[in-house]
Motif scaffolding. Structure first.
Motif, PDB file in Angstrom:
ATOM      1  N   GLU A  34      10.014  -4.543  -5.473  1.00 49.18           N
ATOM      2  CA  GLU A  34      11.138  -4.743  -6.395  1.00 49.18           C
ATOM      3  C   GLU A  34      10.759  -5.710  -7.515  1.00 49.18           C
ATOM      4  O   GLU A  34      11.087  -5.474  -8.682  1.00 49.18           O
ATOM      5  CB  GLU A  34      12.359  -5.259  -5.636  1.00 49.18           C
ATOM      6  N   TYR A  35      10.074  -6.801  -7.160  1.00 51.13           N
ATOM      7  CA  TYR A  35       9.608  -7.735  -8.195  1.00 51.13           C
ATOM      8  C   TYR A  35       8.644  -7.034  -9.147  1.00 51.13           C
ATOM      9  O   TYR A  35       8.704  -7.221 -10.364  1.00 51.13           O
ATOM     10  CB  TYR A  35       8.920  -8.947  -7.568  1.00 51.13           C
TER      11      TYR A  35
ATOM     12  N   GLY B  45       8.468  -6.124 -13.503  1.00 54.28           N
ATOM     13  CA  GLY B  45       7.384  -6.530 -14.390  1.00 54.28           C
ATOM     14  C   GLY B  45       6.557  -7.702 -13.886  1.00 54.28           C
ATOM     15  O   GLY B  45       5.640  -8.154 -14.575  1.00 54.28           O
ATOM     16  N   ILE B  46       6.846  -8.196 -12.704  1.00 54.99           N
ATOM     17  CA  ILE B  46       6.075  -9.304 -12.137  1.00 54.99           C
ATOM     18  C   ILE B  46       4.890  -8.713 -11.379  1.00 54.99           C
ATOM     19  O   ILE B  46       5.067  -7.890 -10.482  1.00 54.99           O
ATOM     20  CB  ILE B  46       6.956 -10.154 -11.208  1.00 54.99           C
TER      21      ILE B  46
ATOM     22  N   ALA C 154      -1.050   1.183   0.120  1.00 57.23           N
ATOM     23  CA  ALA C 154      -0.659   2.581   0.282  1.00 57.23           C
ATOM     24  C   ALA C 154       0.267   3.051  -0.836  1.00 57.23           C
ATOM     25  O   ALA C 154       0.293   4.231  -1.168  1.00 57.23           O
ATOM     26  CB  ALA C 154       0.020   2.779   1.642  1.00 57.23           C
ATOM     27  N   GLN C 155       1.000   2.113  -1.432  1.00 60.13           N
ATOM     28  CA  GLN C 155       1.922   2.450  -2.524  1.00 60.13           C
ATOM     29  C   GLN C 155       1.278   2.268  -3.897  1.00 60.13           C
ATOM     30  O   GLN C 155       1.940   2.412  -4.923  1.00 60.13           O
ATOM     31  CB  GLN C 155       3.178   1.581  -2.421  1.00 60.13           C
ATOM     32  N   GLY C 156      -0.010   1.916  -3.914  1.00 60.03           N
ATOM     33  CA  GLY C 156      -0.711   1.724  -5.177  1.00 60.03           C
ATOM     34  C   GLY C 156      -0.368   0.424  -5.887  1.00 60.03           C
ATOM     35  O   GLY C 156      -0.625   0.280  -7.071  1.00 60.03           O
ATOM     36  N   LEU C 157       0.185  -0.546  -5.153  1.00 63.82           N
ATOM     37  CA  LEU C 157       0.591  -1.809  -5.755  1.00 63.82           C
ATOM     38  C   LEU C 157      -0.421  -2.931  -5.546  1.00 63.82           C
ATOM     39  O   LEU C 157      -0.250  -4.018  -6.085  1.00 63.82           O
ATOM     40  CB  LEU C 157       1.947  -2.249  -5.194  1.00 63.82           C
TER      41      LEU C 157
END
Length: 110
Positions: free
Chosen positions: A51-52, A56-57, A84-87
């Motif tokens: 969510e952060y 844009g964080i 796994a989510q590409g983050l």
């Protein structure tokens, strides 16, 4: 100033320390300075970071108590979910997060 802003978040009420799902404002009660803590399961913490990120964080300063145990908890449980989510990407490239061998984590003696 930071302490005043933290107090404004929860009004001094110990019952109001969770100021958002999985976001705890009680750090100032156990150590000096302002701060909040992401709390919850691996999935919940990964979701809050996501969510952060959506806001844009993309850089965080993270710590935990006790430091070593929380570093393992985060590295073994949250980072794989973010990867796994590409983050998140391992600094060495696409290498997966290796499982740690933590002798004090209840896995028994070797």
């Amino acid at each position: 100033e930071g302490q005043q802003r933290m107090l404004a978040l929860h009004g001094g009420s110990r019952e109001s320390l969770e100021i958002h799902p999985n976001l705890w404002a009680g750090i100032g009660l156990v150590r000096g300075g302002a701060g909040t803590a992401l709390v919850g399961s691996h999935d919940e913490v990964a979701e809050r970071i996501k969510e952060y990120h959506a806001l844009g964080i993309d850089e965080f300063v993270l710590s935990g108590y006790p430091h070593l145990e929380e570093a393992y908890w985060f590295g073994e449980g949250v980072l794989p979910r973010l990867q796994a989510q590409g983050l998140w990407q391992h600094p060495d490239g696409q290498r997966a997060v290796p499982p740690a061998q933590v002798p004090f984590a209840g896995a028994g003696s070797r």
